[in-house]
Write a protein that holds these residues in place. Structure first.
Motif, PDB file in Angstrom:
ATOM      1  N   CYS A 127       0.621   6.579  16.681  1.00 55.84           N
ATOM      2  CA  CYS A 127       1.792   6.834  15.840  1.00 55.84           C
ATOM      3  C   CYS A 127       1.503   6.538  14.369  1.00 55.84           C
ATOM      4  O   CYS A 127       0.719   5.639  14.045  1.00 55.84           O
ATOM      5  CB  CYS A 127       2.968   5.970  16.296  1.00 55.84           C
ATOM      6  SG  CYS A 127       3.367   6.138  18.054  1.00 55.84           S
ATOM      7  N   VAL A 128       2.165   7.298  13.488  1.00 53.92           N
ATOM      8  CA  VAL A 128       2.122   7.061  12.046  1.00 53.92           C
ATOM      9  C   VAL A 128       3.551   6.895  11.561  1.00 53.92           C
ATOM     10  O   VAL A 128       4.430   7.707  11.895  1.00 53.92           O
ATOM     11  CB  VAL A 128       1.424   8.218  11.307  1.00 53.92           C
ATOM     12  CG1 VAL A 128       1.614   8.082   9.795  1.00 53.92           C
ATOM     13  CG2 VAL A 128      -0.051   8.253  11.650  1.00 53.92           C
ATOM     14  N   VAL A 129       3.792   5.832  10.783  1.00 49.38           N
ATOM     15  CA  VAL A 129       5.125   5.531  10.252  1.00 49.38           C
ATOM     16  C   VAL A 129       5.007   5.406   8.733  1.00 49.38           C
ATOM     17  O   VAL A 129       4.294   4.546   8.234  1.00 49.38           O
ATOM     18  CB  VAL A 129       5.677   4.211  10.837  1.00 49.38           C
ATOM     19  CG1 VAL A 129       7.057   3.902  10.254  1.00 49.38           C
ATOM     20  CG2 VAL A 129       5.739   4.289  12.361  1.00 49.38           C
ATOM     21  N   SER A 130       5.688   6.272   8.000  1.00 48.89           N
ATOM     22  CA  SER A 130       5.644   6.133   6.542  1.00 48.89           C
ATOM     23  C   SER A 130       6.634   5.065   6.099  1.00 48.89           C
ATOM     24  O   SER A 130       7.639   4.804   6.755  1.00 48.89           O
ATOM     25  CB  SER A 130       5.978   7.456   5.852  1.00 48.89           C
ATOM     26  OG  SER A 130       7.323   7.829   6.087  1.00 48.89           O
ATOM     27  N   GLY A 131       6.308   4.428   4.959  1.00 44.68           N
ATOM     28  CA  GLY A 131       7.135   3.343   4.461  1.00 44.68           C
ATOM     29  C   GLY A 131       6.654   2.001   4.981  1.00 44.68           C
ATOM     30  O   GLY A 131       5.800   1.919   5.881  1.00 44.68           O
ATOM     31  N   SER A 132       7.198   0.949   4.409  1.00 51.61           N
ATOM     32  CA  SER A 132       6.919  -0.403   4.883  1.00 51.61           C
ATOM     33  C   SER A 132       8.109  -1.305   4.572  1.00 51.61           C
ATOM     34  O   SER A 132       7.972  -2.518   4.449  1.00 51.61           O
ATOM     35  CB  SER A 132       5.647  -0.958   4.232  1.00 51.61           C
ATOM     36  OG  SER A 132       5.705  -0.831   2.818  1.00 51.61           O
ATOM     37  N   GLY A 133       9.264  -0.689   4.424  1.00 52.62           N
ATOM     38  CA  GLY A 133      10.491  -1.443   4.232  1.00 52.62           C
ATOM     39  C   GLY A 133      11.147  -1.750   5.560  1.00 52.62           C
ATOM     40  O   GLY A 133      10.521  -1.664   6.633  1.00 52.62           O
ATOM     41  N   ASN A 134      12.419  -2.063   5.501  1.00 51.85           N
ATOM     42  CA  ASN A 134      13.151  -2.483   6.690  1.00 51.85           C
ATOM     43  C   ASN A 134      13.056  -1.468   7.826  1.00 51.85           C
ATOM     44  O   ASN A 134      12.738  -1.821   8.975  1.00 51.85           O
ATOM     45  CB  ASN A 134      14.616  -2.729   6.297  1.00 51.85           C
ATOM     46  CG  ASN A 134      15.481  -3.109   7.472  1.00 51.85           C
ATOM     47  OD1 ASN A 134      15.957  -2.249   8.189  1.00 51.85           O
ATOM     48  ND2 ASN A 134      15.687  -4.394   7.664  1.00 51.85           N
ATOM     49  N   VAL A 135      13.328  -0.197   7.535  1.00 51.68           N
ATOM     50  CA  VAL A 135      13.341   0.819   8.593  1.00 51.68           C
ATOM     51  C   VAL A 135      11.951   0.961   9.207  1.00 51.68           C
ATOM     52  O   VAL A 135      11.788   0.956  10.434  1.00 51.68           O
ATOM     53  CB  VAL A 135      13.841   2.167   8.055  1.00 51.68           C
ATOM     54  CG1 VAL A 135      13.766   3.242   9.138  1.00 51.68           C
ATOM     55  CG2 VAL A 135      15.273   2.044   7.540  1.00 51.68           C
TER      56      VAL A 135
END
Length: 449
Positions: free
Chosen positions: A237-245
């Protein structure tokens, strides 16, 4: 892009004319209009009662000046917004975004999406959104407190637990909600816990609210994968961002047996083929408020930080865009499809461009639109409102169980609606139609207001 029904073409043209220059709002409205031809063929009264025109016009738009003093004693001026879009199903509900990109068009796009998202939860909440062009990055706690107090000094006149209930969004976390709630309490002389959601646990917040948007998006995608007789187990899996969501999306993926190999921030992205060390990401982003480049510098062997380029060049089975609007383009979609992606779930609001969405659908990729997939945050905010109204506090397990049930119901509603309207597997159409019908029926019941 789907063809707009000829009865809707003049309505859309007028909406675009009246809201000139608001590109994101145009994009959000156009996407919904592309789904509505099948609805008005069955229900022509929606056109006769001007329900669609009314739905596209906010009930109220508030713009105000936010003066505050920085740590050097200099007066700063920002602009505040609150768009109260539709209250047919309940009080306005939607987050506050503090980011330099914020303008009226951005807030209207977010508020318009929120109408449908909130309707899909099945909970009694209307749609709204707000924020400011204030940039909290690199500001001290004192500066953020003074800004929040000034912002609330105007906003408090327009909100309330039965009127409008804001929450957090980009740039607005637990610290900001605390400062905003404190100023609201000070100005009104009331402990009205239900006026804001995303509060700290010690003063009326809900367990699992912090995790809810990310967890909810993963529950939705898990349900999509089940329609193909598979799951997150063993998926790359790839998840963009690194904030809360993004952080809590990654956390739930790991619980479901997937491996996250890349995440990002606004400066670049990190690839860790062994799997992202989520505890280290949490320390960097939630405690130290550092950049993702520090991950590669401190972790060393096996990690790569890329400042230029696209995170979507990283091959994966599941992509979860969880940063901001229009971050995943047609070019990115082609790269993901070429590399074998099987599912995309929008953790952010409208993170995929229309071209990207079309490419995913044409390629048979499972695609969960944000108004459905990321509804977990606002759903749990509504659960926080329930707890505040009853002076109660639920356990984490109780709240997450409700969240999981809501997300699975949203998935099934979208899927069943798509089937009913002759577009099986089209979650975009299913979400748009299901949300629209609920709001439209509420508006019809209330008369022409």
């Amino acid at each position: 892009m789907s063809k707009i029904d000829e009865k809707l073409e003049p309505i859309l043209a007028e909406v675009l004319r009246r809201n000139a220059g608001e590109d994101e709002f145009h994009q959000a409205v156009t996407e919904v209009f592309e789904s509505l031809g099948r609805v008005i063929a069955k229900n022509p009264e929606y056109v006769d009662y001007a329900l669609i025109e009314r739905l596209c016009e906010p009930e109220r738009q508030i713009i105000f000046r936010v003066p505050w003093v920085d740590d050097r004693g200099q007066v700063q001026i920002n602009r505040g917004f609150r768009v109260q879009f539709n209250s047919a199903l309940g009080p306005y509900k939607g987050g506050l975004r503090f980011h330099p990109s914020v303008n009226l068009g951005i807030i209207k796009f977010l508020g318009f999406e929120q109408i449908f998202k909130n309707a899909l939860t099945g909970l009694p909440i209307g749609g709204g959104k707000g924020g400011s062009d204030f940039n909290p990055r690199d500001r001290s706690d004192g500066e953020i407190m003074r800004f929040c107090q000034s912002f609330m000094t105007e906003l408090y006149r327009h909100i309330g637990e039965y009127t409008d209930v804001p929450a957090g969004d980009i740039g607005v976390g637990g610290r900001e909600i605390g400062f905003l709630f404190g100023q609201y309490k000070r100005l009104t002389n009331r402990y009205e816990a239900g006026v804001l959601t995303g509060k700290g646990l010690v003063y009326g917040g809900s367990r699992a609210r912090t995790e809810a948007t990310g967890y909810g998006a993963v529950y939705f995608v898990q349900r999509m994968l089940e329609t193909r007789k598979t799951s997150f187990e063993g998926k790359r899996c790839v998840v963009s961002g690194s904030g809360n969501v993004a952080i809590y999306t990654m956390e739930k993926i790991l619980e479901f047996g997937g491996t996250v190999v890349a995440c990002s921030d606004s400066n670049g992205y990190i690839v860790d083929e062994a799997g992202i060390d989520l505890d280290f990401v949490k320390e960097l982003k939630l405690t130290r408020r550092a950049r993702m480049s520090e991950y590669a510098r401190l972790k060393g062997v096996g990690t790569h930080y890329i400042e230029e380029g696209s995170i979507w060049d990283v091959a994966c089975d599941v992509a979860m865009p969880s940063a901001t609007q229009n971050e995943l383009t047609g070019r990115d979609a082609r790269a993901l499809i070429k590399n074998g992606v099987m599912a995309v779930g929008e953790g952010a609001n409208m993170p995929c461009t229309p071209e990207a969405v079309q490419l995913f659908q044409e390629a048979g990729v499972l695609f969960g639109p944000g108004k459905a997939a990321n509804a977990g945050g606002v759903a749990t905010s509504a659960l926080e409102m329930q707890q505040n109204a009853s002076r109660d506090s639920w356990t984490f397990e109780q709240t997450e169980t409700r969240l999981a049930a809501i997300m699975m119901n949203i998935h099934d509603t979208c899927a069943e609606t798509a089937d009913e309207y002759g577009a099986p597997g089209n979650y975009v159409l299913g979400a748009n139609i299901a949300g629209f019908v609920r709001v439209a029926e509420g508006m019809r019941a209330l008369g022409v207001i």
